[in-house]
Design a protein around this motif. Structure first.
Motif, PDB file in Angstrom:
ATOM      1  N   ARG A 105       1.137  -0.558  -0.390  1.00 33.28           N
ATOM      2  CA  ARG A 105       0.044  -0.237   0.508  1.00 33.28           C
ATOM      3  C   ARG A 105       0.861   1.632  -0.058  1.00 33.28           C
ATOM      4  N   ASP A 145       5.444  -5.559   8.145  1.00 34.02           N
ATOM      5  CA  ASP A 145       3.434  -5.590   7.378  1.00 34.02           C
ATOM      6  C   ASP A 145       3.823  -5.919   6.054  1.00 34.02           C
ATOM      7  N   ARG A 173       1.366  -6.777   4.339  1.00 34.83           N
ATOM      8  CA  ARG A 173       0.681  -5.521   3.290  1.00 34.83           C
ATOM      9  C   ARG A 173       0.352  -4.270   3.242  1.00 34.83           C
ATOM     10  N   ASP A 216       4.473  -8.966   0.228  1.00 34.85           N
ATOM     11  CA  ASP A 216       5.626  -9.603   0.543  1.00 34.85           C
ATOM     12  C   ASP A 216       6.482 -10.322   0.595  1.00 34.85           C
ATOM     13  N   ALA A 241      -4.045 -11.518  -0.840  1.00 32.95           N
ATOM     14  CA  ALA A 241      -4.224 -11.384   0.313  1.00 32.95           C
ATOM     15  C   ALA A 241      -5.164 -12.545   1.072  1.00 32.95           C
ATOM     16  N   LYS A 282       2.872 -13.923   5.386  1.00 30.94           N
ATOM     17  CA  LYS A 282       1.313 -13.056   5.456  1.00 30.94           C
ATOM     18  C   LYS A 282       0.361 -13.737   6.460  1.00 30.94           C
TER      19      LYS A 282
END
Length: 333
Positions: free
Chosen positions: A90, A102, A104, A108, A266, A289
């Motif tokens: 993100r 993280d 996310r 990854d 995800a 993840k």
């Protein structure tokens, strides 16, 4: 299109590919123009740069090879660092990545490389900016880019292209009629072409992806003993080429119930829970993840790149060549 974004018709030059021929022609023209502009748009950073990439879509095994290169470079006296896009993360911009980052936010692959190598990692779609941030925030004297063969904004001293031996070039056509991001003659410009899995005609070397012992998924360290060959397992993969992962587990002797997911999937808890109590095995990339969401009997399979002897020597030589080219461009000679 399959879960790894690789269209079935890309393996043959059939009706679907032919119908997309006019669009492919436009794509090739755009690629040719971008390549012609490469020398004028390239931004050079103050360190040798090695790019590991491919000319086709889908997974080819670049990330384990980057890990091998980083460790080899460190053994040669370099202080290497890694840059990559941070795909599906993100973050919009440039950011250093820690081993406990993280996925996310940063992707990854970035977290995997930070954990596996222990070396500085920076993500960013703007590769020159990522490289400069890496040099400004860590003691690095060699930058290795995971992917980025087509990101011409970043000047590079050495290019390594990886080809999946199972797919090679598909039907040999460019997107969207085939799987190629660039025409095959692009491979004539790189410093080394490697086949992942076996020697391929036109390659200058090869490496294999070899499995290491299974490890408990983070958060499930009290899972007991890992499954042994002969056991039925649920294999879950959200990578570019999940069939390679399933084939590896089968070759290890497991009875595989395959669950392919989309590349950079995800994960949610339901992705890892099944009606029976068979062990669950995921890829090393997916493991970053799955913390805190996997059932107890869940594992991941670490893998490592293993070049043959001749290729290992050549790769070591290329790391030295990158340094010499960097010094030469610094002196203008």
């Amino acid at each position: 299109m399959a879960t790894d974004r690789y269209a079935a018709f890309w393996n043959r030059n059939g009706v679907g590919a032919v119908m997309l021929g006019p669009v492919e022609w436009l794509f090739r023209r755009a690629v040719t123009r971008r390549r012609a502009r490469a020398a004028t748009v390239a931004q050079w950073i103050d360190a040798p740069v090695v790019v590991v990439g491919n000319i086709s879509v889908g997974g080819t095994g670049k990330t384990p090879l980057v890990h091998w290169l980083v460790e080899t470079a460190a053994g040669m006296g370099f202080s290497p660092g890694i840059i990559l896009r941070g795909h599906r993360g993100r973050v919009r911009g440039v950011m250093p990545v820690s081993a406990d980052g993280d996925p996310r936010l940063v992707g990854d692959e970035a977290v995997l490389l930070a954990r596996r190598t222990g070396r500085p990692v920076v993500i960013g779609a703007d590769r020159p900016a990522a490289g400069r941030t890496l040099l400004n925030t860590a003691a690095v004297d060699l930058v290795i880019s995971d992917d980025g063969l087509q990101h011409y904004a970043l000047g590079r001293d050495v290019e390594i292209a990886v080809i999946d031996a199972g797919r090679v070039h598909g039907n040999g056509r460019c997107l969207p009629a085939g799987p190629l991001r660039e025409p095959m003659d692009r491979l004539e410009e790189v410093d080394l072409v490697l086949g992942n899995g076996q020697w391929i005609n036109g390659c200058g070397g090869m490496f294999e992806i070899v499995p290491e012992p299974l490890r408990a998924l983070p958060g499930t360290e009290k899972a007991g003993d890992p499954p042994t060959p002969g056991c039925a397992v649920h294999a879950v993969a959200g990578i570019g080429n999940p069939e390679r992962f399933f084939a590896t587990l089968k070759a290890m002797g497991f009875l595989v119930h395959a669950h392919p997911l989309g590349d950079h999937h995800a994960f949610r808890p339901d992705d890892l829970r099944f009606e029976d109590d068979a062990p669950v095995i995921v890829t090393e990339k997916d493991a970053v993840k799955c913390r805190g969401m996997a059932p107890t009997n869940s594992w991941y399979l670490p893998v490592a790149a293993r070049p043959d002897t001749e290729t290992a020597v050549r790769l070591g030589e290329l790391l030295g060549l990158a340094r010499r080219r960097f010094l030469n461009r610094g002196t203008g000679s």
